[in-house]
Design a protein around this motif. Structure first.
Motif, PDB file in Angstrom:
ATOM      1  N   ALA A 151     146.378  21.618 -15.388  1.00  0.00           N
ATOM      2  CA  ALA A 151     147.013  22.870 -14.990  1.00  0.00           C
ATOM      3  C   ALA A 151     148.534  22.858 -15.130  1.00  0.00           C
ATOM      4  O   ALA A 151     149.136  23.862 -15.490  1.00  0.00           O
ATOM      5  CB  ALA A 151     146.645  23.198 -13.551  1.00  0.00           C
ATOM      6  N   THR A 204     144.621  32.278 -23.535  1.00  0.00           N
ATOM      7  CA  THR A 204     144.710  32.126 -22.082  1.00  0.00           C
ATOM      8  C   THR A 204     143.360  31.685 -21.523  1.00  0.00           C
ATOM      9  O   THR A 204     143.275  30.809 -20.665  1.00  0.00           O
ATOM     10  CB  THR A 204     145.142  33.463 -21.441  1.00  0.00           C
ATOM     11  OG1 THR A 204     146.373  33.873 -22.039  1.00  0.00           O
ATOM     12  CG2 THR A 204     145.312  33.329 -19.943  1.00  0.00           C
ATOM     13  N   TYR A 205     142.326  32.286 -22.063  1.00  0.00           N
ATOM     14  CA  TYR A 205     140.970  31.937 -21.622  1.00  0.00           C
ATOM     15  C   TYR A 205     140.640  30.483 -21.972  1.00  0.00           C
ATOM     16  O   TYR A 205     140.175  29.715 -21.128  1.00  0.00           O
ATOM     17  CB  TYR A 205     139.971  32.893 -22.279  1.00  0.00           C
ATOM     18  CG  TYR A 205     138.533  32.501 -22.115  1.00  0.00           C
ATOM     19  CD1 TYR A 205     137.942  32.494 -20.856  1.00  0.00           C
ATOM     20  CD2 TYR A 205     137.769  32.140 -23.221  1.00  0.00           C
ATOM     21  CE1 TYR A 205     136.616  32.126 -20.707  1.00  0.00           C
ATOM     22  CE2 TYR A 205     136.446  31.774 -23.075  1.00  0.00           C
ATOM     23  CZ  TYR A 205     135.875  31.767 -21.814  1.00  0.00           C
ATOM     24  OH  TYR A 205     134.561  31.393 -21.665  1.00  0.00           O
ATOM     25  N   SER A 225     142.502  27.939 -19.919  1.00  0.00           N
ATOM     26  CA  SER A 225     142.092  27.891 -18.507  1.00  0.00           C
ATOM     27  C   SER A 225     140.862  27.000 -18.295  1.00  0.00           C
ATOM     28  O   SER A 225     140.518  26.675 -17.166  1.00  0.00           O
ATOM     29  CB  SER A 225     141.789  29.301 -17.990  1.00  0.00           C
ATOM     30  OG  SER A 225     140.461  29.675 -18.318  1.00  0.00           O
ATOM     31  N   LYS A 280     138.303  28.068 -15.873  1.00  0.00           N
ATOM     32  CA  LYS A 280     138.734  28.425 -14.518  1.00  0.00           C
ATOM     33  C   LYS A 280     138.884  29.945 -14.434  1.00  0.00           C
ATOM     34  O   LYS A 280     138.824  30.525 -13.358  1.00  0.00           O
ATOM     35  CB  LYS A 280     140.044  27.735 -14.172  1.00  0.00           C
ATOM     36  CG  LYS A 280     139.819  26.329 -13.654  1.00  0.00           C
ATOM     37  CD  LYS A 280     141.113  25.613 -13.346  1.00  0.00           C
ATOM     38  CE  LYS A 280     140.848  24.132 -13.225  1.00  0.00           C
ATOM     39  NZ  LYS A 280     141.838  23.336 -13.962  1.00  0.00           N
ATOM     40  N   LEU A 281     139.122  30.573 -15.573  1.00  0.00           N
ATOM     41  CA  LEU A 281     139.132  32.036 -15.642  1.00  0.00           C
ATOM     42  C   LEU A 281     137.963  32.486 -16.510  1.00  0.00           C
ATOM     43  O   LEU A 281     137.629  31.820 -17.490  1.00  0.00           O
ATOM     44  CB  LEU A 281     140.422  32.544 -16.298  1.00  0.00           C
ATOM     45  CG  LEU A 281     141.768  32.338 -15.604  1.00  0.00           C
ATOM     46  CD1 LEU A 281     142.885  32.864 -16.496  1.00  0.00           C
ATOM     47  CD2 LEU A 281     141.801  33.040 -14.258  1.00  0.00           C
ATOM     48  N   ALA A 319     140.990  36.564 -17.730  1.00  0.00           N
ATOM     49  CA  ALA A 319     142.106  36.232 -18.614  1.00  0.00           C
ATOM     50  C   ALA A 319     142.721  37.514 -19.176  1.00  0.00           C
ATOM     51  O   ALA A 319     143.941  37.667 -19.230  1.00  0.00           O
ATOM     52  CB  ALA A 319     141.634  35.316 -19.747  1.00  0.00           C
ATOM     53  N   TYR A 378     144.714  39.230 -16.566  1.00  0.00           N
ATOM     54  CA  TYR A 378     145.952  38.511 -16.275  1.00  0.00           C
ATOM     55  C   TYR A 378     147.014  38.785 -17.337  1.00  0.00           C
ATOM     56  O   TYR A 378     148.172  39.065 -17.016  1.00  0.00           O
ATOM     57  CB  TYR A 378     145.668  37.009 -16.179  1.00  0.00           C
ATOM     58  CG  TYR A 378     146.862  36.241 -15.701  1.00  0.00           C
ATOM     59  CD1 TYR A 378     147.238  36.299 -14.364  1.00  0.00           C
ATOM     60  CD2 TYR A 378     147.639  35.498 -16.579  1.00  0.00           C
ATOM     61  CE1 TYR A 378     148.361  35.620 -13.916  1.00  0.00           C
ATOM     62  CE2 TYR A 378     148.757  34.817 -16.144  1.00  0.00           C
ATOM     63  CZ  TYR A 378     149.114  34.882 -14.808  1.00  0.00           C
ATOM     64  OH  TYR A 378     150.231  34.229 -14.377  1.00  0.00           O
TER      65      TYR A 378
END
Lengths: 328, 328
Positions: A52, B256-257, B260, B263-264, B269, B272
């Motif tokens: 992260a 972004t996905y 992650s 986690k998303l 995503a 966000y």
């Protein structure tokens, strides 16, 4: 994925580097890692292995290297520290990439972007530069000078239409179609309507231009102004570079006003530029489904007010020149 | 302004060039100027002297030169024709510029744009690259690698805040202010309120960042991420290069996905990224009065999906490198 020992070793090296830099600079900004050494190294290990918080590790590394660059009075030490930093940096990046994954590149787009292709295109491949531009930003001047400097052909709406008109495979009706100011008799209109399945003149122009562009792209290098060329070429999987040129609207209005030599008032120039912007937006959306001038539709966007005409030409030359040497 | 004789002479040269190119190519596109020679030359003279129709002359010249470039079987003739074309081109451009006037360059902006300054900046001047970016486009990675490759400092929000916090001239309250997650007691809140004339934390951060940036810019070269840096530096008349990096939203969401690691969800995503885009727009407009990400607010805009991380770094290096050689 890196193993635990590698990560612990790296954490130690980062800690030691920080210490060395602190000793060498005595900076008032102090050290990144202070307090109990074991705790610091444990924290670092966690940071390096964490999925992260990669941006924290990078910020900390950047702080150390920013500081290290201020060591001026001892060049030998400076060099040694920067070398160690470089080695740590590479290792940390490699570990993080193995954890994170994910460049942003879109293989499909990138494949079509010539300035990204190092060795892929041979000397015989054509260099195609698509330039979109807003009214008054001198984009046409830039495109024209660019083609001249690169010694490649230059195409804009009037040249493309001229070629289409002259093309022998085109019939009388097509010729009339492209003289957009010419009024057609009802009989001509009906003939065109049947021939083009009811398509509007603008649509016929679009399809003819598309076909011609694809044909030209196989034959030669060129600069093409507007004509939704980047969109047409992308859909036809033809490599090209797409550039959008613009400038702050106030400057574009000013330039339009100046060039008009008092044939337009300032207010008329402003109105004209805004009308053109709206028309561009509308047409581009209609033919491409995308937003005209939006940065992510092009490989690159240039603010011509920052560079001027020759500066912009020079800039594009620098972008293009790396992989390619062109002959006249 | 060119005199009449010069223009007539140029018109003759253009006519003759067209004729020569036609003879050499026998192209099916035919000549640009046909029919009565005197009439053609008269038309050309009018075209060259006309204030309004410079783009027509340019299109005609471009057609001739496009055609001339197709002469492949006679290199000597080709060279001779291209030389004559070059000379005609330069003269025509000079005449038109004397009639039209008006580059698009904004002297004020250009003065601050380092990549436009050929010899103006000495070796000791600092290279400052301001990078704005949209969420998920890998802009941070690009900025970070760029700084490393150029061997200059890297600053982002956390580093700038870290420096501000560590700065000894800063007092306790400032330190607390920048730990945005820390809750203040009513007494602290009141003390801050008095000290900062009721400014919000974000405003105090903005003013402190501005001051620090200007200070840093006098001391060293760096890459600065976000922080409205291009705006702050422009207002303080400090030379810099401003670049905005973005990529199509779909790709930014995908990245972004991916990053992650589940986690998303993809939907989260997407939400966000869109939330971040909106927040950026809002904040940028608030502090600068300008539209975030709009091409004419920056010197240049890059679509990272076209180049990838390393390709984008390489591209910026090419833009920057011409005038400057940096040492570590």
């Amino acid at each position: 994925m890196a193993d635990k020992n590698q990560i612990i070793d790296l954490a130690n090296r980062i800690y030691n580097l920080d210490e060395k830099v602190y000793e060498a600079t005595g900076s008032n900004l102090g050290r990144i890692y202070h307090g109990d050494k074991n705790k610091c190294i444990n924290d670092l290990v966690e940071l390096i292995s964490s999925e992260a918080n990669s941006s924290i590790l990078r910020s900390e590394l950047a702080l150390i290297s920013n500081m290290a660059r201020t060591i001026k009075n001892n060049p030998v030490l400076h060099k040694k520290i920067m070398k160690e930093y470089g080695s740590i940096f590479d290792e940390a990046m490699a570990i993080q990439e193995s954890i994170e994954g994910g460049d942003i590149i879109n293989p499909e787009i990138a494949e079509l972007n010539m300035s990204n292709l190092e060795n892929r295109f041979g000397k015989d491949d054509n260099l195609i530069i698509c330039i979109g531009r807003s009214y008054g930003c001198a984009g046409t001047d830039i495109g024209f000078k660019l083609a001249d400097k690169l010694r490649i052909s230059y195409y804009d709406v009037s040249i493309v239409n001229e070629i289409l008109q002259r093309n022998e495979e085109h019939e009388e009706t097509d010729r009339a179609l492209f003289q957009t100011k010419v009024k057609r008799t009802p009989a001509q209109w009906w003939r065109d309507f049947k021939k083009y399945h009811g398509l509007s003149r603008a649509d016929v122009e679009f399809f003819n231009t598309s076909r011609k562009l694809v044909e030209l792209a196989k034959q030669e290098s060129f600069v093409i102004m507007g004509r939704y060329a980047e969109n047409i070429l992308t859909r036809n999987h033809i490599p090209h570079i797409s550039i959008f040129i613009t400038a702050p609207r106030k400057l574009r209005i000013q330039r339009t006003y100046q060039i008009s030599k008092e044939k337009l008032t300032y207010k008329q120039a402003a109105k004209y530029v805004m009308k053109e912007d709206r028309a561009h937006l509308r047409r581009y959306a209609f033919y491409t489904g995308k937003k005209w001038g939006e940065a992510d539709n092009y490989d690159m966007t240039i603010n011509s007010a920052s560079y001027g005409i020759d500066g912009s030409v020079d800039l594009i030359m620098r972008i293009v020149a790396k992989n390619r040497a062109h002959e006249g």
